[in-house]
Design a protein around this motif. Structure first.
Motif, PDB file in Angstrom:
ATOM      1  N   ALA A 342       0.848  -1.199   0.000  1.00 23.95           N
ATOM      2  CA  ALA A 342       0.000   0.000   0.000  1.00 23.95           C
ATOM      3  C   ALA A 342       0.883   1.248   0.000  1.00 23.95           C
ATOM      4  O   ALA A 342       0.612   2.217  -0.723  1.00 23.95           O
ATOM      5  CB  ALA A 342      -0.928  -0.023   1.207  1.00 23.95           C
ATOM      6  N   LYS A 344       3.952   1.428  -1.101  1.00 20.48           N
ATOM      7  CA  LYS A 344       4.696   1.503  -2.364  1.00 20.48           C
ATOM      8  C   LYS A 344       3.868   2.155  -3.457  1.00 20.48           C
ATOM      9  O   LYS A 344       4.374   2.888  -4.294  1.00 20.48           O
ATOM     10  CB  LYS A 344       5.063   0.085  -2.843  1.00 20.48           C
ATOM     11  CG  LYS A 344       6.369  -0.417  -2.308  1.00 20.48           C
ATOM     12  CD  LYS A 344       6.910  -1.586  -3.115  1.00 20.48           C
ATOM     13  CE  LYS A 344       5.990  -2.771  -3.212  1.00 20.48           C
ATOM     14  NZ  LYS A 344       6.617  -3.953  -3.795  1.00 20.48           N
ATOM     15  N   GLY A 373      -4.336   2.415  -7.316  1.00 20.84           N
ATOM     16  CA  GLY A 373      -5.404   1.449  -7.601  1.00 20.84           C
ATOM     17  C   GLY A 373      -5.012   0.437  -8.655  1.00 20.84           C
ATOM     18  O   GLY A 373      -3.925   0.501  -9.244  1.00 20.84           O
ATOM     19  N   GLY A 387       3.372 -12.088 -10.643  1.00 21.93           N
ATOM     20  CA  GLY A 387       2.395 -11.212 -11.313  1.00 21.93           C
ATOM     21  C   GLY A 387       2.529  -9.768 -10.835  1.00 21.93           C
ATOM     22  O   GLY A 387       2.414  -9.491  -9.644  1.00 21.93           O
ATOM     23  N   GLN A 394       5.760   1.219 -10.749  1.00 19.77           N
ATOM     24  CA  GLN A 394       6.355  -0.115 -10.704  1.00 19.77           C
ATOM     25  C   GLN A 394       7.880  -0.067 -10.847  1.00 19.77           C
ATOM     26  O   GLN A 394       8.590  -0.733 -10.110  1.00 19.77           O
ATOM     27  CB  GLN A 394       5.732  -0.963 -11.806  1.00 19.77           C
ATOM     28  CG  GLN A 394       5.923  -2.456 -11.648  1.00 19.77           C
ATOM     29  CD  GLN A 394       5.166  -3.047 -10.483  1.00 19.77           C
ATOM     30  OE1 GLN A 394       5.721  -3.214  -9.409  1.00 19.77           O
ATOM     31  NE2 GLN A 394       3.901  -3.345 -10.680  1.00 19.77           N
ATOM     32  N   THR A 400       9.039  -8.316  -6.247  1.00 19.42           N
ATOM     33  CA  THR A 400       9.300  -9.580  -6.932  1.00 19.42           C
ATOM     34  C   THR A 400       8.036 -10.168  -7.550  1.00 19.42           C
ATOM     35  O   THR A 400       8.103 -11.091  -8.339  1.00 19.42           O
ATOM     36  CB  THR A 400       9.833 -10.603  -5.914  1.00 19.42           C
ATOM     37  OG1 THR A 400       8.839 -10.743  -4.888  1.00 19.42           O
ATOM     38  CG2 THR A 400      11.135 -10.166  -5.322  1.00 19.42           C
ATOM     39  N   LEU A 402       6.011 -11.743  -5.736  1.00 16.51           N
ATOM     40  CA  LEU A 402       5.764 -12.965  -4.960  1.00 16.51           C
ATOM     41  C   LEU A 402       5.040 -12.677  -3.643  1.00 16.51           C
ATOM     42  O   LEU A 402       4.571 -13.585  -2.964  1.00 16.51           O
ATOM     43  CB  LEU A 402       7.092 -13.669  -4.635  1.00 16.51           C
ATOM     44  CG  LEU A 402       7.801 -14.326  -5.812  1.00 16.51           C
ATOM     45  CD1 LEU A 402       9.173 -14.820  -5.399  1.00 16.51           C
ATOM     46  CD2 LEU A 402       6.970 -15.480  -6.352  1.00 16.51           C
ATOM     47  N   LEU A 404       2.082 -11.134  -2.790  1.00 10.13           N
ATOM     48  CA  LEU A 404       0.658 -11.464  -2.647  1.00 10.13           C
ATOM     49  C   LEU A 404       0.383 -12.972  -2.715  1.00 10.13           C
ATOM     50  O   LEU A 404      -0.388 -13.480  -1.891  1.00 10.13           O
ATOM     51  CB  LEU A 404      -0.181 -10.699  -3.677  1.00 10.13           C
ATOM     52  CG  LEU A 404      -0.355  -9.206  -3.357  1.00 10.13           C
ATOM     53  CD1 LEU A 404      -1.115  -8.499  -4.461  1.00 10.13           C
ATOM     54  CD2 LEU A 404      -1.063  -9.006  -2.027  1.00 10.13           C
ATOM     55  N   SER A 428      -6.995   1.253  -3.162  1.00 10.57           N
ATOM     56  CA  SER A 428      -7.355  -0.158  -3.049  1.00 10.57           C
ATOM     57  C   SER A 428      -7.627  -0.503  -1.596  1.00 10.57           C
ATOM     58  O   SER A 428      -7.119   0.157  -0.681  1.00 10.57           O
ATOM     59  CB  SER A 428      -6.204  -1.050  -3.511  1.00 10.57           C
ATOM     60  OG  SER A 428      -5.689  -0.594  -4.724  1.00 10.57           O
ATOM     61  N   PHE A 430      -7.337  -3.974   0.610  1.00  6.85           N
ATOM     62  CA  PHE A 430      -7.028  -5.400   0.749  1.00  6.85           C
ATOM     63  C   PHE A 430      -7.590  -5.844   2.096  1.00  6.85           C
ATOM     64  O   PHE A 430      -7.414  -5.151   3.100  1.00  6.85           O
ATOM     65  CB  PHE A 430      -5.511  -5.639   0.706  1.00  6.85           C
ATOM     66  CG  PHE A 430      -4.947  -5.591  -0.694  1.00  6.85           C
ATOM     67  CD1 PHE A 430      -4.707  -4.374  -1.317  1.00  6.85           C
ATOM     68  CD2 PHE A 430      -4.668  -6.760  -1.382  1.00  6.85           C
ATOM     69  CE1 PHE A 430      -4.199  -4.325  -2.617  1.00  6.85           C
ATOM     70  CE2 PHE A 430      -4.159  -6.721  -2.671  1.00  6.85           C
ATOM     71  CZ  PHE A 430      -3.928  -5.505  -3.298  1.00  6.85           C
TER      72      PHE A 430
HETATM   73  P1  ADP Z   1       5.418  -6.954  -5.492  1.00  3.49           P
HETATM   74  O1  ADP Z   1       4.795  -5.909  -4.656  1.00  3.49           O
HETATM   75  O2  ADP Z   1       6.678  -7.486  -4.908  1.00  3.49           O
HETATM   76  O3  ADP Z   1       5.556  -6.573  -6.937  1.00  3.49           O
HETATM   77  P2  ADP Z   1       3.084  -8.439  -4.852  1.00  3.49           P
HETATM   78  O4  ADP Z   1       2.730  -9.835  -5.149  1.00  3.49           O
HETATM   79  O5  ADP Z   1       3.079  -8.014  -3.445  1.00  3.49           O
HETATM   80  O6  ADP Z   1       4.476  -8.223  -5.525  1.00  3.49           O
HETATM   81  O7  ADP Z   1       2.137  -7.503  -5.678  1.00  3.49           O
HETATM   82  C1  ADP Z   1       1.917  -7.782  -7.027  1.00  3.49           C
HETATM   83  C2  ADP Z   1       1.482  -6.539  -7.782  1.00  3.49           C
HETATM   84  O8  ADP Z   1       0.188  -6.151  -7.342  1.00  3.49           O
HETATM   85  C3  ADP Z   1       2.306  -5.338  -7.528  1.00  3.49           C
HETATM   86  O9  ADP Z   1       3.477  -5.372  -8.333  1.00  3.49           O
HETATM   87  C4  ADP Z   1       1.373  -4.227  -7.922  1.00  3.49           C
HETATM   88  O10 ADP Z   1       1.347  -4.110  -9.333  1.00  3.49           O
HETATM   89  C5  ADP Z   1       0.033  -4.743  -7.460  1.00  3.49           C
HETATM   90  N1  ADP Z   1      -0.333  -4.226  -6.117  1.00  3.49           N
HETATM   91  C6  ADP Z   1      -0.219  -4.834  -4.927  1.00  3.49           C
HETATM   92  N2  ADP Z   1      -0.708  -4.072  -3.937  1.00  3.49           N
HETATM   93  C7  ADP Z   1      -1.123  -2.924  -4.512  1.00  3.49           C
HETATM   94  C8  ADP Z   1      -1.732  -1.728  -4.011  1.00  3.49           C
HETATM   95  N3  ADP Z   1      -1.988  -1.549  -2.712  1.00  3.49           N
HETATM   96  N4  ADP Z   1      -2.030  -0.764  -4.891  1.00  3.49           N
HETATM   97  C9  ADP Z   1      -1.795  -0.918  -6.219  1.00  3.49           C
HETATM   98  N5  ADP Z   1      -1.233  -2.017  -6.743  1.00  3.49           N
HETATM   99  C10 ADP Z   1      -0.895  -3.029  -5.911  1.00  3.49           C
END
Ligand code: ADP
Length: 454
Positions: A342, A344, A373, A387, A394, A400, A402, A404, A428, A430
């Motif tokens: 969040a 980041k 978002g 993914g 980004q 990575t 990995l 989520l 967003s 979560f």
């Molecule tokens: P990482 O953060 O290491 O790239 P994650 O698996 O934690 O890998 O997240 C995958 C992707 O999901 C992120 O690269 C981002 O594109 C998207 N994402 C995750 N959390 C958020 C968020 N709070 N807001 C926007 N995009 C998100």
């Protein structure tokens, strides 16, 4: 309204033969096919024969009715006796096995019917194609039946023989069809069994390759961790000038090496965690912990990450503390990951963490951000290994892909789940939901895969 076509009184065996011929004739006049003619003639003569065998007398009346059922040829058979004696005879006819067999040839059999106050046995067969013959036509038909059939026993026997041969031929055809069908079914069954075996084999192969992947990941991750730790430690020594001073360029290069080693360590750690969960080798350490305490610890850990003044990191302590029965370390790891993401992907506004208990007793943690978002179409992607969604933040963010998938697997391990709702440009949410209690059997003992490395 019933239209009477014909009445036949049976007083001798000979009369039954005549009745049979008459039944066939009427059925033919009403448009029944050959097979149905035989069925009707057989059923009527058989039922009448059973009645006749008991009281040496019977009466059969042929009518066409269409009031309470589809237009049908009805045959009312009665023993030609008075009230209660007739009822008793009919009751006994009803118990006869041959009567039951005869009934199967028709559409309707009733032994409790009353006609004009007399108990009768009612047999009926729907007219072919549901034809509704007008009463004029029926009267004409009745007129054709004035001549009694010649009760020629020989002729009837020949007719019956013909019917028998036809029935046997048909039976044989059916038998052949049935044999062909059985064979087809057997072939299909064999096919299905073979298919199942193939699926089983594929599933087994998949299980094995999954296992091998997990083993490969955990082994290589282990092997990578030690050299990575050394690189980090050595680059730190260099940066601390233990071996002498560094030029500005050297400092930049060593910092670059150290950062790369730290990033790689993160990737290796995530991979190792995933491999451990997939291999079912992660120990769940159960405890009952307070959400307020958990938030206090997370606040301390995550505050330094929220360096930007533009983003407020808010932990909302629940008004009444919530006690959670789960694995505190893993819940903390999931929340850290979600809050880290969040932060980041939020340039301005806030990241707010709250907890509540829903009606079902599930504990719900919400991480709400006001960041960039995620498009709805990308939501499934972010839970896939590696993914990541292409967006302007980004490239600058370490990640990575990995985090989520790992969070999702950890949540599942605790009997919970993670969901997300998001509006591009607005932010967003979560949500981590945990059951009231850790599911039975999840509370494991020692970590079977413990490696001691951090
Ligand atoms: P990482 O953060 O290491 O790239 P994650 O698996 O934690 O890998 O997240 C995958 C992707 O999901 C992120 O690269 C981002 O594109 C998207 N994402 C995750 N959390 C958020 C968020 N709070 N807001 C926007 N995009 C998100």
């Amino acid at each position: 309204m019933a239209v009477s076509l014909q009445q036949v009184v049976v007083r001798s065996e000979q009369d039954i033969v005549a009745l049979r011929q008459r039944s066939r004739q009427i059925a033919a006049l009403l448009g029944f096919g050959t097979q149905d003619q035989t069925r009707i003639a057989t059923a009527v003569s058989e039922v009448t024969r059973i009645v006749f065998a008991q009281v040496r007398c019977a009466r059969a009346e042929f009518t066409v009715e269409g009031e309470n059922r589809p237009p049908s040829l009805c045959v009312r058979i009665d023993p030609g006796q008075g009230g209660s004696a007739a009822s008793e005879t009919i009751r006994q006819v009803g118990n006869n096995v041959a009567f039951t067999g005869a009934c199967r040839l028709l559409d309707w059999c009733d032994i409790s019917a009353m006609v004009d106050g007399r108990p009768v046995i009612l047999l009926a067969k729907h007219l072919p194609g549901g034809a509704d013959l007008g009463s004029d036509r029926l009267k004409k038909l009745a007129a054709q039946l004035v001549q009694p059939p010649t009760a020629d026993g020989m002729e009837e026997l020949e007719q019956q023989n013909r019917e028998l041969v036809q029935a046997l031929a048909e039976l044989r055809l059916r038998q052949e069809e049935l044999t062909a069908l059985t064979r087809e079914l057997e072939d299909t069954n064999r096919g299905v069994v073979a298919l199942y075996a193939e699926i089983e084999e594929k599933a087994e192969r998949l299980r094995r390759s999954d296992e091998m992947k997990s083993r490969f990941l955990s082994n290589t991750s282990h092997e990578l961790r030690t050299p990575l730790s050394s690189i980090r430690a050595l680059s730190q020594l260099l940066l601390d000038r233990v071996d002498g001073d560094l030029t500005p360029d050297q400092e930049t290069q060593v910092t670059f090496i150290k950062t790369a080693a730290i990033d790689l360590s993160g990737l290796v750690n995530d991979l190792l965690d995933l491999a451990k969960i997939e291999a079912g080798k992660v120990a769940v350490i159960r405890s009952v912990f307070s959400v307020t305490d958990l938030f206090a610890a997370l606040r301390g850990m995550l505050k330094p990450l929220a360096a930007s003044d533009a983003v407020a990191l808010i932990f909302q302590d629940p008004p009444d503390d919530i006690l959670v029965d789960s694995d505190e370390g893993k819940v903390s790891q999931i929340l850290r990951n979600l809050v880290f993401n969040a932060l980041k992907f939020t340039e301005a506004g806030s990241v707010c963490i709250s907890a509540s208990v829903d009606a079902a007793g599930e504990t719900q943690f919400d991480i709400v951000d006001t960041g960039i978002g995620i498009e709805e179409a990308h939501l499934p992607l972010i839970f896939e290994e590696f993914g990541q969604v292409e967006n302007r933040l980004q490239k600058h963010s370490k990640g990575t892909g990995l985090g989520l998938p790992l969070c999702e697997k950890l949540a599942a391990l605790l009997g919970g789940r993670i969901t997300v709702t998001s509006t591009p440009g607005s932010g967003s949410t979560f949500t981590l939901r945990l059951p009231k209690q850790l599911p039975a059997g999840q509370d494991s003992g020692a970590d079977l895969f413990a490696d001691g490395a951090a």
